[in-house]
Write an enzyme that holds these catalytic residues in place. Structure first.
Site, PDB file in Angstrom:
ATOM      1  CE1 TYR A  97      16.108  67.739  54.949  1.00  0.00           C
ATOM      2  CE2 TYR A  97      18.380  68.293  54.394  1.00  0.00           C
ATOM      3  CZ  TYR A  97      17.408  68.048  55.352  1.00  0.00           C
ATOM      4  OH  TYR A  97      17.737  68.106  56.683  1.00  0.00           O
ATOM      5  CB  CYS A 143      22.847  65.307  51.555  1.00  0.00           C
ATOM      6  SG  CYS A 143      21.263  65.829  50.892  1.00  0.00           S
ATOM      7  CG  ASN A 144      24.850  64.495  45.486  1.00  0.00           C
ATOM      8  OD1 ASN A 144      25.836  64.659  44.798  1.00  0.00           O
ATOM      9  ND2 ASN A 144      24.584  63.334  46.050  1.00  0.00           N
ATOM     10  CB  THR A 145      19.626  67.797  48.014  1.00  0.00           C
ATOM     11  OG1 THR A 145      19.363  66.747  47.072  1.00  0.00           O
ATOM     12  CG2 THR A 145      18.537  68.833  47.933  1.00  0.00           C
ATOM     13  CG  ASP A 179      21.102  61.998  53.258  1.00  0.00           C
ATOM     14  OD1 ASP A 179      21.272  62.822  52.344  1.00  0.00           O
ATOM     15  OD2 ASP A 179      20.278  61.070  53.165  1.00  0.00           O
ATOM     16  CB  SER A 180      17.524  64.686  53.257  1.00  0.00           C
ATOM     17  OG  SER A 180      17.647  63.569  52.396  1.00  0.00           O
ATOM     18  CB  CYS A 210      20.379  61.526  44.854  1.00  0.00           C
ATOM     19  SG  CYS A 210      19.400  61.280  46.358  1.00  0.00           S
ATOM     20  CB  THR A 211      23.812  59.967  49.258  1.00  0.00           C
ATOM     21  OG1 THR A 211      22.819  60.741  49.970  1.00  0.00           O
ATOM     22  CG2 THR A 211      25.013  60.829  48.951  1.00  0.00           C
TER      23      THR A 211
HETATM   24  N1  DGL Z   1      20.288  62.093  49.644  1.00  0.00           N
HETATM   25  C1  DGL Z   1      20.134  63.373  49.135  1.00  0.00           C
HETATM   26  C2  DGL Z   1      21.054  63.726  47.996  1.00  0.00           C
HETATM   27  O1  DGL Z   1      22.146  63.216  47.924  1.00  0.00           O
HETATM   28  C3  DGL Z   1      18.817  64.071  49.086  1.00  0.00           C
HETATM   29  C4  DGL Z   1      17.570  63.316  48.992  1.00  0.00           C
HETATM   30  C5  DGL Z   1      16.345  64.143  49.301  1.00  0.00           C
HETATM   31  O2  DGL Z   1      16.071  64.287  50.476  1.00  0.00           O
HETATM   32  O3  DGL Z   1      15.688  64.620  48.376  1.00  0.00           O
HETATM   33  O4  DGL Z   1      20.736  64.538  47.177  1.00  0.00           O
END
Ligand code: DGL
Length: 251
Positions: A42, A73-75, A10-11, A183-184
């Site tokens: 991210y 991480c969705n992003t 993940d980020s 977002c996780t």
């Molecule tokens: N946890 C991440 C997600 O699921 C990204 C968060 C980020 O770094 O902006 O999107």
């Protein structure tokens, strides 16, 4: 080299909400977690930057001997999942997308918010998902800049988080049937989210579904591991604090 770790990346600390579900479902597996907190968030970067960071992190994990890569991480999934699948064709690569499908199925004709990072909500993948379900229910994309940073600072359960949620979700009070946590990082802020939206709104988190999908794919490939379980936590930020916070979030 033995290829037996499930890598989870993940980020930053958000993927720990997915790792928590994975360990619940598959406690006997060996996990290697990487959080790129030095580069978080991210969600406000460009797609090409997130793609570069994601591929670099995945290369490092791959070198440790992994059987599966869970992009928690969705992003990063929105920006780089096809590149990851192309780069690691003989590994199981699992991505995440906002859990809009179960929300639309539970609430036909309802109103569903999707709270996610700006990058996730702007990407092509999300528009495609939206168009699949926008005949079924009314969907409100809700960007939540700032929330990832608060979770990264260990403030998921703080007055600042409650203030931010009041600002972002205040306009939706009494209007939503469900809120998708796209977002996780956001499952760590459920207390503040609930405090604003109230107990009736269903909160949908993609973590449990991702854990089930990982189990299904490993079983299909005959790659389930039969203990003893192991966990290695790594982070791009130096120092013990970020790992202490990671362990706390996993409890
Ligand atoms: N946890 C991440 C997600 O699921 C990204 C968060 C980020 O770094 O902006 O999107």
């Amino acid at each position: 080299m033995k290829q037996d770790y499930i890598a989870v990346m993940d980020s930053g600390l958000g993927g720990l909400s997915v790792l928590r579900e994975l360990r619940r479902l598959l406690p006997q597996e060996r996990y290697l977690y990487f959080g790129d907190s030095a580069n978080a968030p991210y969600g406000t970067k460009t797609v090409s930057e997130v793609r570069r960071l994601t591929l670099a992190a995945a290369e490092k994990l791959q070198a440790q001997g992994i059987k599966a890569l869970v992009v928690a991480c969705n992003t990063a999934t929105a920006a780089a999942i096809s590149d990851l699948r192309a780069a690691f064709p003989d590994r199981i690569v699992i991505g995440m997308e906002p859990a809009l499908k179960p929300a639309a199925e539970h609430f036909p004709k309802g109103r569903v918010g999707v709270m996610a990072t700006p990058l996730t909500l702007r990407e092509e993948k999300f528009s495609a998902l939206l168009h699949r379900f926008d005949d079924t229910c009314r969907i409100d994309p809700i960007p939540a800049p700032g929330l990832v940073e608060l979770v990264e600072q260990g403030k998921a359960d703080s007055p600042e988080t409650l203030d931010l949620m009041l600002q972002i979700l205040g306009p939706y009070v009494g209007k939503l049937d469900a809120l998708v946590l796209g977002c996780t990082h956001f499952p760590f802020a459920v207390r503040a989210i609930r405090a604003v939206l109230g107990p009736e709104v269903e909160l949908l988190d993609g973590g449990p579904g991702t854990a089930r999908e990982t189990k299904r794919r490993l079983a299909q490939a005959g790659l389930l591991y039969d203990g003893p379980g192991e966990l290695i936590l790594c982070n791009s930020l130096p120092g013990p604090e970020i790992l202490d916070l990671s362990r706390k979030l996993l409890e």
